[in-house]
Design a protein around this motif. Structure first.
Motif, PDB file in Angstrom:
ATOM      1  N   THR A  74      34.886  37.264  60.660  1.00 31.71           N
ATOM      2  CA  THR A  74      35.121  35.914  61.166  1.00 31.71           C
ATOM      3  C   THR A  74      35.185  34.931  60.004  1.00 31.71           C
ATOM      4  OG1 THR A  74      32.790  35.330  61.350  1.00 31.71           O
ATOM      5  CG2 THR A  74      33.781  36.449  63.248  1.00 31.71           C
ATOM      6  N   GLY A  75      35.708  33.747  60.289  1.00 26.51           N
ATOM      7  CA  GLY A  75      35.795  32.725  59.255  1.00 26.51           C
ATOM      8  C   GLY A  75      34.429  32.386  58.700  1.00 26.51           C
ATOM      9  N   ARG A  76      33.455  32.357  59.578  1.00 28.99           N
ATOM     10  CA  ARG A  76      32.106  32.014  59.144  1.00 28.99           C
ATOM     11  C   ARG A  76      31.526  33.091  58.229  1.00 28.99           C
ATOM     12  NH1 ARG A  76      28.046  28.366  61.506  1.00 28.99           N
ATOM     13  NH2 ARG A  76      26.490  28.531  59.886  1.00 28.99           N
ATOM     14  N   GLN A  77      31.755  34.360  58.590  1.00 31.90           N
ATOM     15  CA  GLN A  77      31.269  35.460  57.747  1.00 31.90           C
ATOM     16  C   GLN A  77      31.927  35.413  56.372  1.00 31.90           C
ATOM     17  OE1 GLN A  77      32.320  38.618  60.434  1.00 31.90           O
ATOM     18  NE2 GLN A  77      30.189  39.084  60.884  1.00 31.90           N
ATOM     19  N   ARG A  78      33.226  35.093  56.379  1.00 34.72           N
ATOM     20  CA  ARG A  78      33.952  35.019  55.118  1.00 34.72           C
ATOM     21  C   ARG A  78      33.367  33.907  54.242  1.00 34.72           C
ATOM     22  NH1 ARG A  78      39.341  35.042  56.914  1.00 34.72           N
ATOM     23  NH2 ARG A  78      39.116  32.814  57.218  1.00 34.72           N
ATOM     24  N   LEU A  79      33.083  32.775  54.876  1.00 36.01           N
ATOM     25  CA  LEU A  79      32.487  31.653  54.152  1.00 36.01           C
ATOM     26  C   LEU A  79      31.119  32.024  53.583  1.00 36.01           C
ATOM     27  CD1 LEU A  79      32.935  28.380  56.195  1.00 36.01           C
ATOM     28  CD2 LEU A  79      33.490  28.713  53.804  1.00 36.01           C
ATOM     29  N   GLU A  80      30.327  32.687  54.413  1.00 29.22           N
ATOM     30  CA  GLU A  80      28.979  33.036  53.967  1.00 29.22           C
ATOM     31  C   GLU A  80      29.011  34.059  52.844  1.00 29.22           C
ATOM     32  OE1 GLU A  80      27.128  33.846  57.718  1.00 29.22           O
ATOM     33  OE2 GLU A  80      26.357  31.793  57.883  1.00 29.22           O
ATOM     34  N   ARG A  81      29.987  34.954  52.910  1.00 33.13           N
ATOM     35  CA  ARG A  81      30.124  35.952  51.842  1.00 33.13           C
ATOM     36  C   ARG A  81      30.548  35.266  50.539  1.00 33.13           C
ATOM     37  NH1 ARG A  81      34.436  38.913  50.568  1.00 33.13           N
ATOM     38  NH2 ARG A  81      35.512  38.346  52.470  1.00 33.13           N
ATOM     39  N   ALA A  82      31.509  34.346  50.639  1.00 30.57           N
ATOM     40  CA  ALA A  82      31.979  33.627  49.456  1.00 30.57           C
ATOM     41  C   ALA A  82      30.847  32.781  48.867  1.00 30.57           C
ATOM     42  CB  ALA A  82      33.177  32.753  49.818  1.00 30.57           C
ATOM     43  N   ARG A  83      30.050  32.192  49.753  1.00 28.66           N
ATOM     44  CA  ARG A  83      28.930  31.367  49.308  1.00 28.66           C
ATOM     45  C   ARG A  83      27.895  32.215  48.573  1.00 28.66           C
ATOM     46  NH1 ARG A  83      24.038  29.756  50.078  1.00 28.66           N
ATOM     47  NH2 ARG A  83      23.523  27.553  49.955  1.00 28.66           N
ATOM     48  N   ALA A  84      27.600  33.400  49.122  1.00 34.54           N
ATOM     49  CA  ALA A  84      26.629  34.297  48.480  1.00 34.54           C
ATOM     50  C   ALA A  84      27.121  34.724  47.102  1.00 34.54           C
ATOM     51  CB  ALA A  84      26.388  35.522  49.365  1.00 34.54           C
ATOM     52  N   GLU A  85      28.431  34.937  46.998  1.00 32.97           N
ATOM     53  CA  GLU A  85      29.030  35.320  45.716  1.00 32.97           C
ATOM     54  C   GLU A  85      28.842  34.198  44.683  1.00 32.97           C
ATOM     55  OE1 GLU A  85      30.917  37.149  42.705  1.00 32.97           O
ATOM     56  OE2 GLU A  85      30.275  38.073  44.590  1.00 32.97           O
ATOM     57  N   VAL A  86      29.074  32.960  45.100  1.00 33.84           N
ATOM     58  CA  VAL A  86      28.904  31.821  44.195  1.00 33.84           C
ATOM     59  C   VAL A  86      27.431  31.681  43.806  1.00 33.84           C
ATOM     60  CG1 VAL A  86      29.077  29.305  43.991  1.00 33.84           C
ATOM     61  CG2 VAL A  86      30.925  30.585  45.014  1.00 33.84           C
ATOM     62  N   GLU A  87      26.538  31.943  44.752  1.00 31.30           N
ATOM     63  CA  GLU A  87      25.104  31.873  44.438  1.00 31.30           C
ATOM     64  C   GLU A  87      24.736  32.886  43.351  1.00 31.30           C
ATOM     65  OE1 GLU A  87      22.942  32.136  48.165  1.00 31.30           O
ATOM     66  OE2 GLU A  87      21.938  30.253  47.644  1.00 31.30           O
ATOM     67  N   ARG A  88      25.326  34.084  43.435  1.00 32.66           N
ATOM     68  CA  ARG A  88      25.072  35.096  42.395  1.00 32.66           C
ATOM     69  C   ARG A  88      25.605  34.617  41.048  1.00 32.66           C
ATOM     70  NH1 ARG A  88      25.923  38.783  46.523  1.00 32.66           N
ATOM     71  NH2 ARG A  88      28.152  38.876  46.175  1.00 32.66           N
ATOM     72  N   GLN A  89      26.817  34.014  41.069  1.00 29.05           N
ATOM     73  CA  GLN A  89      27.398  33.501  39.821  1.00 29.05           C
ATOM     74  C   GLN A  89      26.500  32.433  39.210  1.00 29.05           C
ATOM     75  OE1 GLN A  89      31.305  32.056  40.796  1.00 29.05           O
ATOM     76  NE2 GLN A  89      32.124  34.105  41.171  1.00 29.05           N
ATOM     77  N   ILE A  90      25.962  31.555  40.062  1.00 29.70           N
ATOM     78  CA  ILE A  90      25.107  30.484  39.565  1.00 29.70           C
ATOM     79  C   ILE A  90      23.848  31.064  38.908  1.00 29.70           C
ATOM     80  CG2 ILE A  90      23.575  28.594  40.314  1.00 29.70           C
ATOM     81  CD1 ILE A  90      25.782  27.778  42.274  1.00 29.70           C
ATOM     82  N   ALA A  91      23.257  32.070  39.555  1.00 33.94           N
ATOM     83  CA  ALA A  91      22.056  32.690  38.993  1.00 33.94           C
ATOM     84  C   ALA A  91      22.377  33.319  37.636  1.00 33.94           C
ATOM     85  CB  ALA A  91      21.511  33.741  39.958  1.00 33.94           C
ATOM     86  N   ALA A  92      23.526  34.004  37.545  1.00 30.97           N
ATOM     87  CA  ALA A  92      23.908  34.657  36.292  1.00 30.97           C
ATOM     88  C   ALA A  92      24.197  33.626  35.204  1.00 30.97           C
ATOM     89  CB  ALA A  92      25.126  35.554  36.521  1.00 30.97           C
ATOM     90  N   LEU A  93      24.899  32.545  35.579  1.00 33.21           N
ATOM     91  CA  LEU A  93      25.238  31.516  34.597  1.00 33.21           C
ATOM     92  C   LEU A  93      23.999  30.752  34.142  1.00 33.21           C
ATOM     93  CD1 LEU A  93      28.548  30.202  36.186  1.00 33.21           C
ATOM     94  CD2 LEU A  93      28.337  31.239  33.928  1.00 33.21           C
TER      95      LEU A  93
END
Ligand SMILES: [Zn+2]
Length: 117
Positions: free
Chosen positions: A7-26
């Motif tokens: 669903t659109g919401r799942q896609r958004l949440e997955r993309a958000r989780a990915e950005v959260e991982r990037q932020i932690a790494a950066l």
């Protein structure tokens, strides 16, 4: 992924989780660069490494700021989901195409309005 239609919401949440991982790494990378800068300064303040470290620090900080901005956009898109305005162009009020949302899950305008800007 468990298969089936996402669903659109799942896609958004997955993309958000990915950005959260990037932020932690950066953030970890930035802390490393800062630590390197401190030890370089401690050794010799005229160290030519200093300029390189400064450049690296600015680059990582810019990437981190960009990732944080994307995170805010995703949070915003999730809020629009809650009030049922997600996927509606905020400029003309028409639905944004599913193809466009698939590529840009946090987009706020339809393609026609984005082109007019
Ligand atoms: Zn529009």
């Amino acid at each position: 992924m468990s298969g089936g239609m996402e669903t659109g919401r799942q896609r958004l949440e997955r993309a958000r989780a990915e950005v959260e991982r990037q932020i932690a790494a950066l953030a970890a990378e930035l802390a490393d660069v800062m630590a390197a800068a401190r030890s370089a300064n401690a050794d010799d303040e005229h160290d030519p490494e200093g300029a390189t470290i400064g450049f690296e620090r600015a680059q990582v900080a810019a990437l981190l700021a960009g990732a944080q901005r994307r995170l805010a956009e995703f949070d915003d898109a999730l809020l629009r989901f809650d009030v049922d305005t997600y996927g509606v162009c905020e400029s003309c009020g028409l639905p944004i195409s599913a193809e466009r949302l698939a590529v840009l899950p946090s987009v706020r305008t339809c393609l026609a309005c984005a082109r007019r800007r």
